[in-house]
Design an enzyme around this catalytic site. Structure first.
Site, PDB file in Angstrom:
ATOM      1  CE  LYS A  25       5.779  53.040  35.385  1.00  0.00           C
ATOM      2  NZ  LYS A  25       4.563  53.563  36.041  1.00  0.00           N
TER       3      LYS A  25
ATOM      4  NE  ARG B  51       5.902  57.426  34.486  1.00  0.00           N
ATOM      5  CZ  ARG B  51       6.534  57.019  33.401  1.00  0.00           C
ATOM      6  NH1 ARG B  51       7.714  57.545  33.093  1.00  0.00           N
ATOM      7  NH2 ARG B  51       6.012  56.073  32.639  1.00  0.00           N
TER       8      ARG B  51
ATOM      9  N   GLY C 204      -1.370  49.153  35.422  1.00  0.00           N
ATOM     10  CA  GLY C 204      -2.649  49.765  35.775  1.00  0.00           C
ATOM     11  C   GLY C 204      -3.111  49.514  37.199  1.00  0.00           C
TER      12      GLY C 204
ATOM     13  CG  MET D 229       0.245  50.160  42.587  1.00  0.00           C
ATOM     14  SD  MET D 229       1.875  49.959  43.260  1.00  0.00           S
ATOM     15  CE  MET D 229       2.843  49.675  41.818  1.00  0.00           C
TER      16      MET D 229
ATOM     17  NE  ARG E  23       5.828  46.948  30.598  1.00  0.00           N
ATOM     18  CZ  ARG E  23       4.735  47.556  31.024  1.00  0.00           C
ATOM     19  NH1 ARG E  23       4.649  47.978  32.250  1.00  0.00           N
ATOM     20  NH2 ARG E  23       3.718  47.726  30.226  1.00  0.00           N
TER      21      ARG E  23
ATOM     22  CG  HIS F  49     -17.165  23.363  41.462  1.00  0.00           C
ATOM     23  ND1 HIS F  49     -17.867  22.811  40.415  1.00  0.00           N
ATOM     24  CD2 HIS F  49     -16.773  22.343  42.242  1.00  0.00           C
ATOM     25  CE1 HIS F  49     -17.908  21.492  40.572  1.00  0.00           C
ATOM     26  NE2 HIS F  49     -17.257  21.185  41.676  1.00  0.00           N
TER      27      HIS F  49
ATOM     28  NE  ARG G 272      -2.750   5.347  36.048  1.00  0.00           N
ATOM     29  CZ  ARG G 272      -2.823   6.629  35.732  1.00  0.00           C
ATOM     30  NH1 ARG G 272      -3.047   7.526  36.657  1.00  0.00           N
ATOM     31  NH2 ARG G 272      -2.698   7.020  34.478  1.00  0.00           N
TER      32      ARG G 272
ATOM     33  CD  GLU H 195       1.151   5.429  46.955  1.00  0.00           C
ATOM     34  OE1 GLU H 195       0.528   6.239  46.255  1.00  0.00           O
ATOM     35  OE2 GLU H 195       1.150   4.215  46.742  1.00  0.00           O
TER      36      GLU H 195
ATOM     37  CB  SER I  63       8.031   5.498  41.905  1.00  0.00           C
ATOM     38  OG  SER I  63       7.314   6.409  41.103  1.00  0.00           O
TER      39      SER I  63
ATOM     40  CB  THR J   6       3.871  13.839  44.462  1.00  0.00           C
ATOM     41  OG1 THR J   6       3.602  13.785  43.056  1.00  0.00           O
ATOM     42  CG2 THR J   6       5.363  13.681  44.702  1.00  0.00           C
ATOM     43  CG  ASN J   7      -1.311  12.651  42.256  1.00  0.00           C
ATOM     44  OD1 ASN J   7      -0.586  13.614  42.101  1.00  0.00           O
ATOM     45  ND2 ASN J   7      -1.888  12.013  41.258  1.00  0.00           N
ATOM     46  CG  ASP J   8      -2.496   8.225  47.206  1.00  0.00           C
ATOM     47  OD1 ASP J   8      -3.551   8.737  47.630  1.00  0.00           O
ATOM     48  OD2 ASP J   8      -2.469   7.224  46.468  1.00  0.00           O
TER      49      ASP J   8
ATOM     50  CB  CYS K 175       4.829   8.029  39.078  1.00  0.00           C
ATOM     51  SG  CYS K 175       4.247   7.309  40.615  1.00  0.00           S
TER      52      CYS K 175
ATOM     53  CE1 TYR L  17      10.343   7.559  37.255  1.00  0.00           C
ATOM     54  CE2 TYR L  17      12.435   6.545  37.875  1.00  0.00           C
ATOM     55  CZ  TYR L  17      11.046   6.559  37.907  1.00  0.00           C
ATOM     56  OH  TYR L  17      10.362   5.592  38.586  1.00  0.00           O
TER      57      TYR L  17
HETATM   58  P1  ADP Z   1       1.430  52.994  34.196  1.00  0.00           P
HETATM   59  O1  ADP Z   1       2.376  52.228  35.001  1.00  0.00           O
HETATM   60  O2  ADP Z   1       0.007  52.809  34.545  1.00  0.00           O
HETATM   61  O3  ADP Z   1       1.718  52.875  32.712  1.00  0.00           O
HETATM   62  P2  ADP Z   1       2.869  55.479  34.082  1.00  0.00           P
HETATM   63  O4  ADP Z   1       3.608  55.929  35.267  1.00  0.00           O
HETATM   64  O5  ADP Z   1       3.670  54.812  33.036  1.00  0.00           O
HETATM   65  O6  ADP Z   1       1.687  54.537  34.560  1.00  0.00           O
HETATM   66  O7  ADP Z   1       2.144  56.773  33.524  1.00  0.00           O
HETATM   67  C1  ADP Z   1       0.867  56.825  32.925  1.00  0.00           C
HETATM   68  C2  ADP Z   1       0.955  57.503  31.557  1.00  0.00           C
HETATM   69  O8  ADP Z   1       1.494  58.813  31.684  1.00  0.00           O
HETATM   70  C3  ADP Z   1       1.868  56.768  30.623  1.00  0.00           C
HETATM   71  O9  ADP Z   1       1.305  56.747  29.355  1.00  0.00           O
HETATM   72  C4  ADP Z   1       3.119  57.590  30.629  1.00  0.00           C
HETATM   73  O10 ADP Z   1       3.818  57.494  29.430  1.00  0.00           O
HETATM   74  C5  ADP Z   1       2.612  58.988  30.854  1.00  0.00           C
HETATM   75  N1  ADP Z   1       3.607  59.788  31.536  1.00  0.00           N
HETATM   76  C6  ADP Z   1       4.219  59.517  32.702  1.00  0.00           C
HETATM   77  N2  ADP Z   1       5.123  60.437  33.021  1.00  0.00           N
HETATM   78  C7  ADP Z   1       5.108  61.351  32.025  1.00  0.00           C
HETATM   79  C8  ADP Z   1       5.842  62.549  31.777  1.00  0.00           C
HETATM   80  N3  ADP Z   1       6.789  62.992  32.605  1.00  0.00           N
HETATM   81  N4  ADP Z   1       5.556  63.224  30.654  1.00  0.00           N
HETATM   82  C9  ADP Z   1       4.605  62.781  29.816  1.00  0.00           C
HETATM   83  N5  ADP Z   1       3.891  61.677  29.981  1.00  0.00           N
HETATM   84  C10 ADP Z   1       4.123  60.941  31.083  1.00  0.00           C
HETATM   85 MG    MG Z   2      -1.224   6.402  45.203  1.00  0.00          MG
HETATM   86 MG    MG Z   3       3.450  53.041  31.906  1.00  0.00          MG
END
Ligand code: ADP
Ligand code: MG
Ligand code: MG
Length: 895
Positions: free
Chosen positions: A22, A91, A100, A102, A335, A451, A571, A759, A778, A781-783, A846, A866
């Site tokens: 970020k 941030r 979401g 952190m 990003r 499972h 086989r 194997e 050959s 790799t399973n065995d 194989c 191969y």
């Molecule tokens: P996340 O990684 O969970 O998206 P962000 O750090 O991007 O968290 O921030 C959460 C929200 O707050 C995002 O929608 C972001 O655009 C908004 N935000 C972050 N910094 C600012 C800022 N300086 N001004 C306005 N909005 C912000």
């Molecule tokens: Mg075998």
């Molecule tokens: Mg964000």
């Protein structure tokens, strides 16, 4: 001296490791001249130091103050200044995006005084109090550890009392009241007051973001995404811009093109009068960006231009967070965007077409796993109703069948020719027969490593697990969906293992366009054209050949259509099943050599026919035929069943069938505690007279037949489970003898290279000696994985693999992705020492790993000739072999 803080103007995208994705991208956008609110970044290094010692590293605090002063100077206001406060966001942002997972705190700098100043300068009391309540709420939960649900409840109560459908309908005094309520909540829960000192707020928020790196959900996410635990997060401190200043303000997210299809054109959602976190929180309905074009054409046009700038600069699909403050557009994040498999291929091809990226880069940006997803048949969702339920998409593909609620019923109905879907709360090893019989498995509990999920994936069964929307009543043989729909046993349902959706009824299936292309060369649409282009380029650049594991002419033919360059594993045990089982039984029960010879002679023409068919389908290409591998008792009836039959007959006072008695005797004699480690592979060939000779004769005669028919058969004979060179030497002598014999009888000189599977660890460790007798290796790799780890796959996968994955003993199952450190080391040793002893030794793999993207990259670097995999994985292997050959090129990893 170490530097812990970077101004946006000093960073760039190449510093993502230090500044987090970020922060690095905010710096990059700043450099590009895009409108980014100013700010600075505290490095991941500072975070690592803090997490290691529990204290801020020396000098960090001073650097933060220095950068804050600079920011105050630029903006002409002090943090929290009572009459006109500078506010900032704090941030989180690690090297890899963890959406979401952190924390982020907005509006730092507000307190009981500055909220009044903010109201005055902005001309909006409502806005000021709305910002303050957001700060108290985020600070309270993230920094002070109050359960966020408590704030939510207070908000719900207030909205109820005011009869407000959403937060926009709350006025300034409501929000001021909410601030007081929140502050009281914090005091009651923590015994501490919400801090009024702006600098203190900032410092505490930074440290809380550091700590959020180790939050439980962040750890779980990292494990699932294979992100190392020791990277730490950077912290971005940035001047706030306000989307909640009224109807001419708002926040949104955008993609530079459609992440579902790859179609060019701005795509996204917008929320008027909102701060950024509202957009994803789903508290109000967003509008599509096309609506922004009408609301605020100028900002929309700017956004579109910036999106184009970013896409050109990053040369890839980007996603964007933006905010509009009273008609002024601000860029807050970008990003490389996540995308569907379709979009990945389409975008790569298009950018390459535009000359923005090279064909190598385009290949680097598509994954084998994505290609695999494009090959599954799909539900014709246009002809499905709304989904009954959603669960975890655990094993991809689409299948319909009658819902059944236990394993026995699944087996019974499937034997009668019905298509069934096994529905359970969760599965256990006892459900295995039912899972084999079913088209799909649906469970209401458990995740991707339950499972049901592990086993279904292993078998290629469609699986949706953990569908909590359904209540399964096994006793009453029905389940109830959230909307109240009751599905009784025998009712048809459809399960989409690629999306996790479950539908009522049998939704029609369609072959995917990609599959139609692979089968017939038919090119429809831009995605298929993109797939074709990627595969063609992969074929040009790859060094590894790709063969298929195929036991029938049909599979061989399909593999060839998919681009296989031969068969790496044919086989022969499947050729001993079905009606031929009787003949195998006779061979096993035969008293003398004569009886055995007779039974083998009856098997001979059948095997010859099989081989001739496969050699015809693979004419001109190598076909590696493995001599019989599994223990013979696998071809006899079940021991318990036989014993019961005999006992029942005896108890009834009668005589049991003599044949049953004889069989039971043989089964008892051959019973093994650990068949995987018992009389099998080359051992079988060395102790059962005539078995190897019969199989080799069948191969040789098939070769002769094909030669006489004008073909060019290229059979290779592979001896399984060799541990010592002496075993191979003995087997090989017999092979040579029979080949010569058949040559003489038919007048066709039959040459078949003879090689062995590697194997067993002992084979790998004595590869130099074994290579003296082997024309090729050959890697089975399973065995090799089983014998290296001492795992019996059938036992361990269901018993404790999910626990091992959860505990992080391994990041992925060693049966899916080759264990480089252990098994991989054996492979390297064997390749090196084998080639030293016999230059030109052919080497391949194989095991199932031959179709696994990550493992293929290893086999490439280990220098194998191969990989061989199931026919359906051949296109995936071609693509991944090409990607492996690119070496260091950008692989478009956008996690
Ligand atoms: P996340 O990684 O969970 O998206 P962000 O750090 O991007 O968290 O921030 C959460 C929200 O707050 C995002 O929608 C972001 O655009 C908004 N935000 C972050 N910094 C600012 C800022 N300086 N001004 C306005 N909005 C912000
Ligand atoms: Mg075998
Ligand atoms: Mg964000």
């Amino acid at each position: 001296m170490v530097r812990y803080v970077y101004d946006f103007r000093d960073g760039g995208r190449d510093l993502a490791g230090l500044l987090g994705g970020k922060g690095a991208n905010l710096a990059e956008m700043t450099r590009l001249g895009l409108p980014v609110p100013p700010g600075f970044i505290v490095t991941t290094e500072a975070c690592r130091a803090f997490l290691a010692t529990g204290a801020e590293p020396d000098g960090m605090a001073a650097e933060v103050s220095r950068h804050l002063s600079a920011l105050e100077e630029t903006t002409g206001r002090l943090l929290g200044q009572p009459d006109d406060p500078l506010l900032v966001s704090v941030r989180s942002g690690a090297r890899y995006s963890m959406p979401g997972m952190m924390e982020t705190v907005l509006d730092i700098g507000l307190n009981d005084d500055s909220v009044l100043g903010l109201a005055k300068v902005s001309g909006s009391e409502r806005f000021a109090w709305d910002s303050y309540r957001r700060l108290v709420q985020m600070f309270g939960s993230t920094v002070m550890g109050v359960d966020p649900a408590l704030f939510g409840e207070a908000m719900v109560l207030l909205k109820g009392a005011r009869e407000a459908p959403d937060d926009v309908h709350l006025d300034a005094s409501d929000l001021a009241w909410l601030v007081e309520t929140y502050k009281r909540l914090i005091r009651d829960e923590t015994g501490q007051d919400f801090p009024q000192d702006p600098a203190g707020q900032l410092r505490q928020a930074v440290l809380a973001v550091f700590r959020s790196w180790n939050a439980g959900r962040a750890r779980v996410y990292r494990r699932r995404e294979h992100i190392p635990d020791d990277l730490g997060t950077a912290v971005t401190v940035q001047r706030m811009v306000f989307g909640n200043l009224g109807p001419d303000s708002g926040s949104g997210v955008a993609f530079t093109r459609d992440p579902a299809t790859g179609q060019p054109g701005l795509y996204g959602d917008y929320l008027p009068n909102a701060q950024g976190e509202d957009v994803v929180a789903g508290i109000r309905d967003t509008v599509p960006l096309s609506a922004l074009e009408r609301l605020d054409p100028r900002s929309y046009r700017q956004l579109r231009d910036h999106a184009q700038t970013l896409e050109r600069h990053y040369r890839d699909l980007c996603d964007i967070e933006f905010t509009i403050e009273r008609g002024t557009l601000w860029m807050l994040q970008t990003r490389i965007g996540k995308r569907t498999a379709e979009a990945a291929f389409a975008i790569a091809a298009e950018l390459a077409g535009e000359g923005l990226i090279t064909p190598d880069e385009a290949l680097g940006r598509v994954h084998g796993e994505q290609l695999g997803r494009l090959m599954f048949p799909r539900f014709d969702t246009g002809r499905a109703g709304p989904a009954l339920a959603h669960g975890v998409p655990a094993s991809p593909g689409a299948a319909s069948g009658a819902a059944v609620f236990d394993s026995a019923e699944a087996v019974r109905r499937a034997a009668a020719g019905e298509r069934v879907v096994l529905v359970r709360e969760e599965t256990t090893p006892d459900d295995l027969p039912g899972m084999v019989a079913a088209r799909a498995v649906l469970t209401s509990r458990g995740g991707k490593t339950s499972h049901a999920a592990v086993v279904a994936r292993g078998m290629g069964r469609v699986c949706v697990c953990g569908a909590q929307d359904i209540a399964v009543d096994t006793g009453a043989r029905r389940f109830t969906a959230r909307d109240g729909t009751v599905v009784e046993e025998g009712t048809f349902i459809s399960v989409d293992g690629s999306t996790g959706a479950v539908y009522a009824g049998a939704v029609p299936l369609v072959a995917s366009a990609t599959m139609r292309y692979l089968e017939s060369g038919e090119q429809t649409g831009s995605v298929v054209a993109a797939v074709a282009r990627a595969l063609e380029h992969a074929d040009v650049v790859r060094r590894l050949e790709v063969r298929a594991n195929a036991d029938t002419p049909e599979d061989a033919a399909r593999a060839r259509r998919f681009g296989a360059q031969g068969i790496g594993l044919c086989r022969t045990e499947h050729m001993f099943l079905g009606e031929r089982r009787k003949l195998v039984e006779e061979m096993i029960l035969a008293r003398g050599d004569a009886g055995r010879a007779k039974a083998l002679a009856a098997l001979l023409p059948l095997q010859r026919q099989d081989f001739a068919g496969i050699l015809r389908a693979m004419d001109g290409l190598p076909v590696t035929i493995r001599l019989l591998d599994p223990p013979l008792h696998e071809f006899l009836p079940d021991r318990t069943e036989l014993a019961v039959r005999v006992a029942v007959a005896e108890a009834a006072g009668g005589q049991p069938e003599p044949h049953d008695v004889e069989l039971l005797d043989a089964v008892n004699r051959m019973h093994e505690q650990n068949p995987m480690l018992g009389l099998r592979g080359v051992r079988l060939g060395l102790v059962v007279p005539g078995l190897v000779a019969m199989q080799v004769r069948a191969v040789a005669e098939a070769v002769a037949e094909r030669v006489r028919a004008g073909g060019s058969p290229r059979a290779e004979i592979m001896v399984p489970l060799v541990g010592s060179v002496e075993e191979l030497r003995l087997a090989r002598e017999e092979v040579a003898r029979v080949l010569a014999e058949v040559g003489e009888e038919t007048g066709v000189a039959v040459h078949c290279p003879v090689g062995t599977m590697i194997e067993l660890p002992r084979a790998a460790l004595t590869a130099g000696r074994i290579a003296q007798e082997a024309e090729f290796f050959s890697f089975g790799t399973n065995d090799l994985t089983q014998t290296t780890w001492g795992f019996s796959r059938d036992d361990v996968e269901a018993a404790f693999f999910s626990a091992y994955l959860d505990k992080g003993v391994f990041a992925s199952s060693p049966f899916e992705t080759l264990d480089r450190e252990g098994v991989g080391r054996l492979v390297r040793i064997a390749v090196e020492e084998g080639r030293a002893a016999r230059p030109g030794l052919q080497t391949g793999v194989c095991g199932e790993h031959g179709g696994d993207p990550e493992s293929i990259r290893f086999f490439h670097t280990a220098g194998l000739d191969y990989v061989s995999c199931s026919p359906f994985r051949v296109p995936v292997a071609r693509l991944e072999a090409g990607r492996a050959a690119l070496g260091g090129t950008d692989t478009g990893d956008s996690r």
